[in-house]
Design a protein around this motif. Structure first.
Motif, mmCIF file in Angstrom:
data_model
loop_
_atom_site.group_PDB
_atom_site.id
_atom_site.type_symbol
_atom_site.label_atom_id
_atom_site.label_comp_id
_atom_site.label_asym_id
_atom_site.label_seq_id
_atom_site.Cartn_x
_atom_site.Cartn_y
_atom_site.Cartn_z
ATOM 1 N N ARG A 175 7.774 -24.506 38.026
ATOM 2 C CA ARG A 175 7.682 -23.203 38.122
ATOM 3 C C ARG A 175 5.959 -23.630 39.014
ATOM 4 O O ARG A 175 5.333 -22.433 39.556
ATOM 5 N N ALA A 176 5.166 -24.822 38.871
ATOM 6 C CA ALA A 176 3.944 -24.451 39.189
ATOM 7 C C ALA A 176 3.749 -24.704 40.800
ATOM 8 O O ALA A 176 3.182 -24.652 41.569
ATOM 9 N N ARG A 177 4.914 -25.541 41.253
ATOM 10 C CA ARG A 177 5.650 -25.391 42.883
ATOM 11 C C ARG A 177 5.583 -24.594 43.870
ATOM 12 O O ARG A 177 4.970 -24.202 44.169
ATOM 13 N N SER A 178 6.690 -23.684 42.764
ATOM 14 C CA SER A 178 6.864 -22.560 43.154
ATOM 15 C C SER A 178 5.827 -21.331 42.834
ATOM 16 O O SER A 178 5.078 -20.385 43.947
ATOM 17 N N PHE A 179 4.859 -21.624 42.279
ATOM 18 C CA PHE A 179 3.506 -20.764 42.043
ATOM 19 C C PHE A 179 2.423 -21.391 42.925
ATOM 20 O O PHE A 179 1.672 -20.004 43.503
ATOM 21 N N VAL A 180 2.075 -22.279 43.636
ATOM 22 C CA VAL A 180 1.607 -22.462 44.296
ATOM 23 C C VAL A 180 1.776 -22.621 45.952
ATOM 24 O O VAL A 180 1.361 -22.304 47.121
ATOM 25 N N GLY A 181 3.316 -22.258 46.053
ATOM 26 C CA GLY A 181 3.314 -22.858 47.170
ATOM 27 C C GLY A 181 3.613 -24.003 48.090
ATOM 28 O O GLY A 181 3.443 -23.726 48.964
ATOM 29 N N MET A 182 4.051 -24.684 47.103
ATOM 30 C CA MET A 182 4.397 -26.003 47.615
ATOM 31 C C MET A 182 5.193 -26.393 48.189
ATOM 32 O O MET A 182 4.890 -27.901 49.446
ATOM 33 N N TYR A 217 -3.532 -35.557 50.489
ATOM 34 C CA TYR A 217 -2.589 -35.214 48.998
ATOM 35 C C TYR A 217 -2.669 -33.976 48.587
ATOM 36 O O TYR A 217 -3.499 -33.356 49.829
ATOM 37 N N PHE A 218 -2.401 -33.145 47.517
ATOM 38 C CA PHE A 218 -2.126 -31.572 47.939
ATOM 39 C C PHE A 218 -2.917 -31.615 47.005
ATOM 40 O O PHE A 218 -2.957 -31.726 45.761
ATOM 41 N N ILE A 219 -4.439 -30.732 46.881
ATOM 42 C CA ILE A 219 -5.559 -30.599 46.727
ATOM 43 C C ILE A 219 -5.288 -29.135 45.760
ATOM 44 O O ILE A 219 -4.298 -28.203 46.012
ATOM 45 N N ILE A 220 -5.156 -28.610 44.859
ATOM 46 C CA ILE A 220 -5.288 -27.739 43.772
ATOM 47 C C ILE A 220 -6.155 -27.587 42.880
ATOM 48 O O ILE A 220 -6.933 -28.349 42.312
ATOM 49 N N HIS A 221 -7.259 -26.232 44.063
ATOM 50 C CA HIS A 221 -8.560 -25.697 43.474
ATOM 51 C C HIS A 221 -9.018 -25.479 42.578
ATOM 52 O O HIS A 221 -8.935 -23.958 43.381
ATOM 53 N N ILE A 222 -9.134 -24.887 40.969
ATOM 54 C CA ILE A 222 -10.322 -24.259 40.934
ATOM 55 C C ILE A 222 -11.457 -24.030 40.566
ATOM 56 O O ILE A 222 -12.353 -24.808 40.173
ATOM 57 N N CYS A 223 -11.729 -23.517 41.021
ATOM 58 C CA CYS A 223 -13.297 -23.341 42.210
ATOM 59 C C CYS A 223 -14.249 -22.278 41.191
ATOM 60 O O CYS A 223 -15.669 -22.653 41.331
ATOM 61 N N HIS A 234 -6.105 -24.366 54.583
ATOM 62 C CA HIS A 234 -5.216 -26.074 54.850
ATOM 63 C C HIS A 234 -4.255 -26.085 54.192
ATOM 64 O O HIS A 234 -3.849 -25.017 52.693
ATOM 65 N N SER A 235 -3.078 -26.427 55.018
ATOM 66 C CA SER A 235 -1.596 -25.494 54.362
ATOM 67 C C SER A 235 -1.175 -26.941 53.264
ATOM 68 O O SER A 235 -0.109 -26.968 52.265
ATOM 69 N N HIS A 236 -2.183 -28.003 53.200
ATOM 70 C CA HIS A 236 -2.093 -29.039 51.119
ATOM 71 C C HIS A 236 -3.185 -28.977 50.492
ATOM 72 O O HIS A 236 -4.368 -29.860 49.819
ATOM 73 N N TYR A 237 -3.885 -27.026 50.813
ATOM 74 C CA TYR A 237 -5.384 -26.873 49.764
ATOM 75 C C TYR A 237 -5.257 -25.635 49.201
ATOM 76 O O TYR A 237 -4.648 -24.472 50.058
ATOM 77 N N ARG A 238 -5.604 -25.947 47.758
ATOM 78 C CA ARG A 238 -4.755 -24.265 47.631
ATOM 79 C C ARG A 238 -5.690 -24.079 46.860
ATOM 80 O O ARG A 238 -6.449 -25.058 45.542
ATOM 81 N N GLN A 239 -6.820 -22.931 46.277
ATOM 82 C CA GLN A 239 -8.432 -22.537 45.469
ATOM 83 C C GLN A 239 -8.019 -21.331 44.878
ATOM 84 O O GLN A 239 -7.289 -20.436 45.183
ATOM 85 N N TYR A 240 -8.697 -21.679 43.913
ATOM 86 C CA TYR A 240 -8.119 -19.904 42.617
ATOM 87 C C TYR A 240 -9.337 -19.986 41.497
ATOM 88 O O TYR A 240 -9.766 -21.154 41.395
ATOM 89 N N GLU A 241 -10.042 -18.458 41.768
ATOM 90 C CA GLU A 241 -11.392 -19.004 41.179
ATOM 91 C C GLU A 241 -11.230 -19.488 39.160
ATOM 92 O O GLU A 241 -11.970 -20.018 38.746
ATOM 93 N N TYR A 242 -9.489 -19.215 38.887
ATOM 94 C CA TYR A 242 -9.196 -19.872 37.423
ATOM 95 C C TYR A 242 -7.744 -19.485 37.492
ATOM 96 O O TYR A 242 -7.272 -18.664 37.856
ATOM 97 N N ILE A 243 -7.092 -20.567 37.094
ATOM 98 C CA ILE A 243 -5.716 -20.200 36.577
ATOM 99 C C ILE A 243 -5.293 -20.260 35.114
ATOM 100 O O ILE A 243 -5.909 -21.007 34.104
#
Length: 359
Positions: A175-182, A217-223, A234-243
């Motif tokens: 589910r996480a892979r789908s959520f972040v579009g990995m 690495y594939f980076i998931i960033h809650i910033c 970047h195609s290997h970077y996702r950022q979110y305010e909060y999850i």
């Protein structure tokens, strides 16, 4: 009907234990109410989690440093205590459970004025200022670290260990892979989080290191709120305010975690056996509790620590490389941690204290 009033806020760490308790309380038939601040993160988190009554009160921040707001804020605390007193006089809860944070002080005072028993929970190695102020008015103080009792009234303290949200163990990496579009990426995943309010120093170091980190690495960033950088792509970077709802899935997908050292979070990483690089808040920004939390974990072999004053893009990359090289050692040490059912123990204490109050 059994009725409980929950409180705690200012940051997600002061709400996490309440969120863990909520399903158990509701399943057991408790009527649950919540007192928090008007604009704090607790309002959003609680209202997203369950349909329970939420009361807002006046709050004042408790600072350890000089600020002109320190003159006004005591009056806000007094006003909040009066509001909490009126709310509880009307609602008549059997017990109040406080997770701390500046909003909790007037609530505990309001409960004491109504002769309603209070249980306080302290997550960190050393007690926070709010819990220190509220402790004399509490019936019981529950701690995550056994050493925490040394800074409080030991006769009131009960060591319960870390209280974890049960749904964190039910994460689904797919589910996480789908959520972040990995998609089809086989890169190991690094989850970066700086707490609910974000961490500018960590955010800056990550973004300065993106070109190199994303090669490995594939980076998931809650910033944090308001800290999205639209130029950092970047195609290997996702950022979110909060999850919030997807965090269990994101953790299931993650191979490593870079984080602050708030107690609730690091014990959750420990329970999930996630090798972690901790960057605790410095003493310039806090009372030093996260430094002690991180030192305790490092001594036990659960994590690698990078102090804030040593944080840079190069030190971050080097520390993550060392973490990856020793990941099996960290996992082995984490597997030795004896996780007791702190949630059930805490729930039983709530039942006991609430029942005693009706005798």
């Amino acid at each position: 009907m059994k009725k409980i009033m929950l409180t705690g806020g200012g940051s997600a760490g002061h709400v996490t234990v309440n969120l863990a308790l909520l399903p158990k309380l509701l399943q057991a038939g408790w009527n649950v109410k919540y007192i928090g601040s008007e604009n704090g993160i607790e309002k959003e988190l609680i209202q997203d989690a369950a349909q329970i009554s939420y009361y807002s009160i006046s709050t004042g921040k408790l600072r350890r440093y000089f600020d002109w707001q320190n003159i006004k804020d005591p009056f806000k605390v007094v006003k909040g205590a009066y509001q909490a007193y009126r709310i509880m006089k009307k609602e008549k809860p059997n017990i109040v459970f406080s997770k701390g944070g500046f909003v909790s002080v007037p609530v505990v005072l309001g409960a004491w004025l109504n002769r309603i028993p209070v249980i306080i929970h302290e997550s960190d190695y050393t007690p926070g200022l709010a819990n220190k102020l509220a402790a004399p008015f509490a019936k019981l103080i529950c701690t995550t670290f056994p050493e925490t009792a040394e800074g409080l009234n030991m006769q009131k303290c009960a060591y319960t260990g870390p209280v974890l949200r049960e749904n964190l163990l039910q994460g689904n990496a797919g589910r996480a892979r789908s959520f972040v579009g990995m998609k089809d990426s086989k890169l190991p995943v690094v989850l970066v989080m700086g707490g609910s309010l974000g961490a500018r120093s960590i955010n800056t170091a990550i973004r300065q290191s993106l070109s190199q980190l994303t090669k490995q690495y594939f980076i998931i960033h809650i910033c944090g709120k308001g800290q999205i950088d639209e130029t950092a792509e970047h195609s290997h970077y996702r950022q979110y305010e909060y999850i919030h709802e997807q965090i269990a899935d994101i953790l299931a997908l993650s191979d490593y975690v870079i984080s602050r050292a708030g107690s609730n979070s690091i014990f959750e990483f420990l329970a999930l056996r996630k090798p972690m690089l901790l960057v605790p808040l410095s003493k310039n920004q806090s009372r030093g509790d996260q430094i002690l939390n991180a030192a305790s974990f490092e001594k036990a072999g659960y994590c690698k620590v990078l102090l804030e004053e040593n944080l840079s893009s190069s030190s971050l990359i080097k520390s993550l490389e060392q973490l990856a090289l020793q990941k099996e050692d960290y996992k082995e040490q984490m597997s030795k941690f004896n996780q007791q059912d702190a949630l059930m123990q805490l729930y039983k204490l709530i039942e006991d204290v609430a029942f005693q109050s009706t005798k």
